[in-house]
Design a protein around this motif. Structure first.
Motif, PDB file in Angstrom:
ATOM      1  N   LYS A 119     -28.749  35.528 -36.220  1.00 36.51           N
ATOM      2  CA  LYS A 119     -28.031  34.247 -35.536  1.00 36.51           C
ATOM      3  C   LYS A 119     -27.926  32.451 -35.870  1.00 36.51           C
ATOM      4  O   LYS A 119     -27.041  32.152 -34.643  1.00 36.51           O
ATOM      5  CB  LYS A 119     -29.657  33.224 -35.828  1.00 36.51           C
TER       6      LYS A 119
ATOM      7  N   ASN B 278     -33.004  34.450 -41.068  1.00 41.90           N
ATOM      8  CA  ASN B 278     -32.248  34.024 -39.858  1.00 41.90           C
ATOM      9  C   ASN B 278     -30.855  34.144 -39.167  1.00 41.90           C
ATOM     10  O   ASN B 278     -29.729  33.241 -38.442  1.00 41.90           O
ATOM     11  CB  ASN B 278     -32.960  32.540 -38.825  1.00 41.90           C
TER      12      ASN B 278
ATOM     13  N   GLU C 197     -23.737  31.764 -34.754  1.00 45.06           N
ATOM     14  CA  GLU C 197     -22.657  29.824 -33.899  1.00 45.06           C
ATOM     15  C   GLU C 197     -22.053  29.275 -33.997  1.00 45.06           C
ATOM     16  O   GLU C 197     -20.934  30.011 -34.842  1.00 45.06           O
ATOM     17  CB  GLU C 197     -23.596  28.456 -34.846  1.00 45.06           C
TER      18      GLU C 197
END
Length: 109
Positions: free
Chosen positions: A58, A55, A62
């Motif tokens: 991803k 991840n 953020e």
């Protein structure tokens, strides 16, 4: 570094309810270790979090995150959360909880 000391204290309070936590000075800050696995740390006032490598992109998408680049090498599976992303206790706790859950999913060392 005073900002790292203050951040370490905040992290310590969040992790105080968990067992098997240790600390080690690393990267010029403090690294918190769970079951022998590095979990979170401090670096120049920012929070370093260890999360699942799959991840990685991803996580870096953020807000307030960037690659954890220590000594010119980006560490995949690690992210640096800038101070603006951990100002509130809720935000810091959320990041620490995510990293803790990942560290606890790893085999003890």
């Amino acid at each position: 570094m005073a900002e790292d000391d203050a951040l370490s204290g905040r992290i310590r309070r969040i992790l105080s309810k968990r067992g098997r936590i240790s600390e080690r000075k690393m990267f010029g800050g403090v690294c918190f270790i769970i079951n022998g696995n590095m979990c979170v740390g401090t670096w120049k006032g920012s929070l370093i979090v260890r999360l699942d490598k799959k991840n990685h992109d991803k996580t870096l998408a953020e807000p307030h995150t960037k690659p954890a680049d220590m000594n010119g090498r980006t560490m995949k599976g690690w992210a640096l959360v800038e101070p603006s992303g951990i100002e509130s206790e809720n935000d810091l706790t959320a990041w620490v909880d995510r990293a803790t859950a990942f560290a606890e999913s790893l085999p003890p060392k």
